[in-house]
Design an enzyme around this catalytic site. Structure first.
Site, PDB file in Angstrom:
ATOM      1  N   SER A   1       0.828  -1.197   0.000  1.00 58.53           N
ATOM      2  CA  SER A   1       0.000   0.000   0.000  1.00 58.53           C
ATOM      3  C   SER A   1       0.869   1.256   0.000  1.00 58.53           C
ATOM      4  O   SER A   1       2.102   1.165   0.045  1.00 58.53           O
ATOM      5  CB  SER A   1      -0.920  -0.011   1.229  1.00 58.53           C
ATOM      6  OG  SER A   1      -0.139  -0.005   2.421  1.00 58.53           O
ATOM      7  N   TYR A   2       0.243   2.412  -0.004  1.00 55.45           N
ATOM      8  CA  TYR A   2       0.985   3.677  -0.077  1.00 55.45           C
ATOM      9  C   TYR A   2       1.942   3.782   1.109  1.00 55.45           C
ATOM     10  O   TYR A   2       1.515   3.681   2.262  1.00 55.45           O
ATOM     11  CB  TYR A   2       0.015   4.850  -0.069  1.00 55.45           C
ATOM     12  CG  TYR A   2       0.665   6.178  -0.345  1.00 55.45           C
ATOM     13  CD1 TYR A   2       1.246   6.442  -1.582  1.00 55.45           C
ATOM     14  CD2 TYR A   2       0.704   7.157   0.638  1.00 55.45           C
ATOM     15  CE1 TYR A   2       1.842   7.659  -1.842  1.00 55.45           C
ATOM     16  CE2 TYR A   2       1.310   8.381   0.387  1.00 55.45           C
ATOM     17  CZ  TYR A   2       1.870   8.633  -0.849  1.00 55.45           C
ATOM     18  OH  TYR A   2       2.478   9.827  -1.101  1.00 55.45           O
ATOM     19  N   PRO A   3       3.255   3.969   0.861  1.00 55.84           N
ATOM     20  CA  PRO A   3       4.236   3.858   1.944  1.00 55.84           C
ATOM     21  C   PRO A   3       4.465   5.123   2.759  1.00 55.84           C
ATOM     22  O   PRO A   3       5.253   5.097   3.703  1.00 55.84           O
ATOM     23  CB  PRO A   3       5.516   3.474   1.190  1.00 55.84           C
ATOM     24  CG  PRO A   3       5.370   4.138  -0.129  1.00 55.84           C
ATOM     25  CD  PRO A   3       3.902   4.108  -0.458  1.00 55.84           C
TER      26      PRO A   3
END
Length: 213
Positions: A152-154
């Site tokens: 997912s978005y880090p």
């Protein structure tokens, strides 16, 4: 800002910066900044460097005892010995009587709390600790994995999952067909009833969930 400008004008041409700056064009634009927290930190670094440089190495001796079958290592309270003759004396005593008797055993239990959901800061900490990578390198790889659809978005400060988040469904996707340890672990969480909702880290940036596969 004024001190930074004064410091830059006074010192910029006083030293040969080619050892640390390879591009000569950059040395002309180099700024020697000043911050109220930099000097105390620099003092700690310099003090530690002085201690390292002034350290005088002293040879020491120690006796290591192992159990032959369990590969258990035994240590003693005395630790290191700086007298070689004394160390050889104790070593000779051990060699004369190579068998020992365990007279007392003590044990203790330790509990480790499960980690909270992963945020960017913790990702960088773990990557630096276990992979010996810089924070910049870690985030570059994390963004590549995100763009490839692996994580997912880090970039998130969130350390909790909102109620109703289908986290178990994400685990189910990881437990698909395959023989990898990752898939087997995910399958075990679901098939053996080991799935537990992660504890909350208490932070929610309101934009992105914690980092997950």
């Amino acid at each position: 800002a004024s001190f930074t400008r004064l410091q830059t004008l006074l010192l910029q041409n006083k030293f040969n910066w080619s050892a640390v700056i390879r591009d000569p064009r950059l040395s002309e634009k180099m700024i020697l900044s000043y911050g109220p927290c930099q000097f105390p930190t620099l003092g700690l670094i310099v003090q530690r460097e002085w201690e390292i440089q002034s350290h005088v190495y002293e040879t020491f001796h120690t006796i290591n005892v192992f159990h032959p079958t369990s590969n258990t290592k035994f240590t003693w309270q005395r630790g290191n010995m700086y007298d070689e003759h004394i160390a050889r004396m104790y070593h000779g005593m051990c060699m004369e009587r190579p068998e020992a008797t365990v007279e007392h055993v003590t044990g203790s239990q330790r509990r480790r709390h499960a980690p909270v959901p992963l945020c960017t800061l913790e990702l960088q900490k773990k990557g630096s600790q276990y992979l010996r990578m810089s924070g910049e390198r870690i985030m570059k790889i994390a963004e590549e994995l995100y763009q490839g659809g692996y994580v997912s978005y880090p970039r998130t400060e969130t350390t909790l999952y909102q109620d109703g988040y289908d986290l178990e469904g994400l685990v189910r996707k990881q437990a698909g067909p395959g023989t990898s340890q990752w898939a087997a672990y995910a399958d075990r969480l679901l098939s053996q009833g080991q799935f537990r909702w992660p504890q909350s880290g208490g932070k929610d940036d309101g934009a992105h969930p914690p980092i997950h596969p």
